[in-house]
Design an enzyme around this catalytic site. Sequence first.
Site, PDB file in Angstrom:
ATOM      1  N   ASP A   1     -50.413 -11.568  15.641  1.00 45.06           N
ATOM      2  CA  ASP A   1     -49.677 -12.485  16.495  1.00 45.06           C
ATOM      3  C   ASP A   1     -49.415 -13.825  15.817  1.00 45.06           C
ATOM      4  OD1 ASP A   1     -48.756 -13.409  19.259  1.00 45.06           O
ATOM      5  OD2 ASP A   1     -50.400 -14.821  18.886  1.00 45.06           O
TER       6      ASP A   1
ATOM      7  N   GLU B   1     -45.747 -11.161  13.637  1.00 43.02           N
ATOM      8  CA  GLU B   1     -44.809 -11.986  14.398  1.00 43.02           C
ATOM      9  C   GLU B   1     -44.755 -13.338  13.697  1.00 43.02           C
ATOM     10  OE1 GLU B   1     -44.188 -13.777  18.898  1.00 43.02           O
ATOM     11  OE2 GLU B   1     -46.184 -13.672  18.008  1.00 43.02           O
TER      12      GLU B   1
END
Length: 598
Positions: free
Chosen positions: A261, A297
């Site tokens: 993330d 990401e």
Amino acid sequence: MTSSTTETQWGPVWLDDEKVRFRVWAPGTDQLSLRIDGSDVAMQRDARGWFAVEQSGVAPGAAYQFVFPDGFTVPDPASRAQQGDVHGPSLLTDPKSYQWQNADWNGRRWEEAVFYELHVGTFTPEGTFRAAIEKLPYLVELGITAVELLPVAQFGGNRGWGYDGVLLYAPHNAYGSPEDLKALVDAAHGHGLMIFLDVVYNHFGPDGNYLPKLAPEFFHPERHTPWGGAIAYEKPDVRPFFIDNALYWLDEYRFDGLRLDAVDHVHDSDSTVEILVEIAQRIRAAFPGRHVHTTTEDNRNITALHERGPDGEIVLHSGEWNDDFHNAAHVVASGEVESYYEDFADQPLKQVARILAEGFAYQGEPSKHADGEPRGESSAHLPPTAFVDFLQNHDQVGNRAYGERLVSLSDPGVLRVLTAVLLLSPHIPLLFMGEEWGETNPFFFFTDFHGELADAVRKGRRQEFAKFLHFRDEENVIPDPNEEDTFARSRIDWSKAENSDWLPFYKELLKLRQEKIVPLLAEAAGNSGTVVVSEDDVLAVDWEFGTKRLSLRANLSGETATVPPAIGSILFSEPKTIGEANAGTLPPHSMFYALDDR
């Protein structure tokens, strides 16, 4: 499997069937005790601040905590399970207790991936790992090949997205036990499904993070992320916490891959080998006989983490979550141009074409949303499979004030065209739970905080949307993230799938993808895509795969449009009445893919 020496290993280690070594890095104190099953035992401190003690006669299920000289107790930061919440005792677990039914599973090739992102707590009425197992046959029938779980590391409260985890080795016990999570992974493999886990290495949540008390040096007090103090990844006692965590999920739980993330907030410029690089290197070295994949990401639109080797092989991370595709397609579908969508307000369909052909829309151009700063770098040299595209995901739905899904914001004809574009493109596609049947239930941002923290989250959520014109009206009250109803309303409604017009459409596309698109991807190389010059409302892209050419033509306007001719036979069209690929015109809200084998 662990990557570290004993001197930097976090968490309990079984030395034999009844003997465990407990270790924790706590340079913030001179004394620390282990409290296990109600008894306190002094721990020995070394010069670097590591405390350790060995205990005999212990068994799985034993509760333990670390005790400061003033009596204050904290859980193990590397707890494998919790007795209750993030503030209470940790539990000993036996990493070898689960009997795997599909131990010979070695995964699937990256180009076969079709991701289905789900939140365990809202995916089923029960909201558990075990309940999710019952839905796996449905996902196989849909055409999914890779399940992706939102973070499951233990976080404060019972309800949350998981991105505020504080005990990164412990499965969130509101969803079930470690054995329940292993059973979900095992069952996925039994159905031929890969299963991925979203992990958060850029920050810790605000409720239950005791690392600042144990080890203030774990963080950089002078540097901050949007969620708190920046982590000191370069320190030899901190770094293994994250590298071992990645290996732990892939080894003990046998996940097929991880999604990392918001890695643009993982700042590690002081290390010889940047931690995001080392994580990928260690994973690839540790599991040479398995297909293990990682995605990132990253808002920077960089390519260094996804470069391919001389033979096109994946060297570090397999793919990048491609927000550019979502943002440009969202503007096409909804017409919204506020906030970060302002970067895609000008000719969004042209940007979609560039993304499909080259990877990113922004490859060094100035970003309005970033006050004119350049964003990104050239990406055309990467293969199309280096990009994970989506029309919806947890962020893009849940970070809306009212959690609306795209089906509620778009013309159905436009959305069908964009869905077909997504699912048959040579990029890797991702769906968000319920998307395939046209789910209209919202997916809100929800938490389970209390007191001042709950007030701060509630206030922050409302301030976040104050800049949007629509939410300046007091009647438009943002749902309270801490209300249980906000969580309950975010559950998907499985009864809607029974009579959905969307579901057969998705099944047809995903079946065709595996039959016709995936075989092409073995030859997917860099610089394979070309944007074909076309009218403003026309999407025209060609890709070369060895002797084969895949062509996309789409008309997103409400009028008949002229499109560049495409060579080959039509692979799929929407609507079905589309004629020959080289006919030269397309009716409103229509598209086709054509395949030519020269």
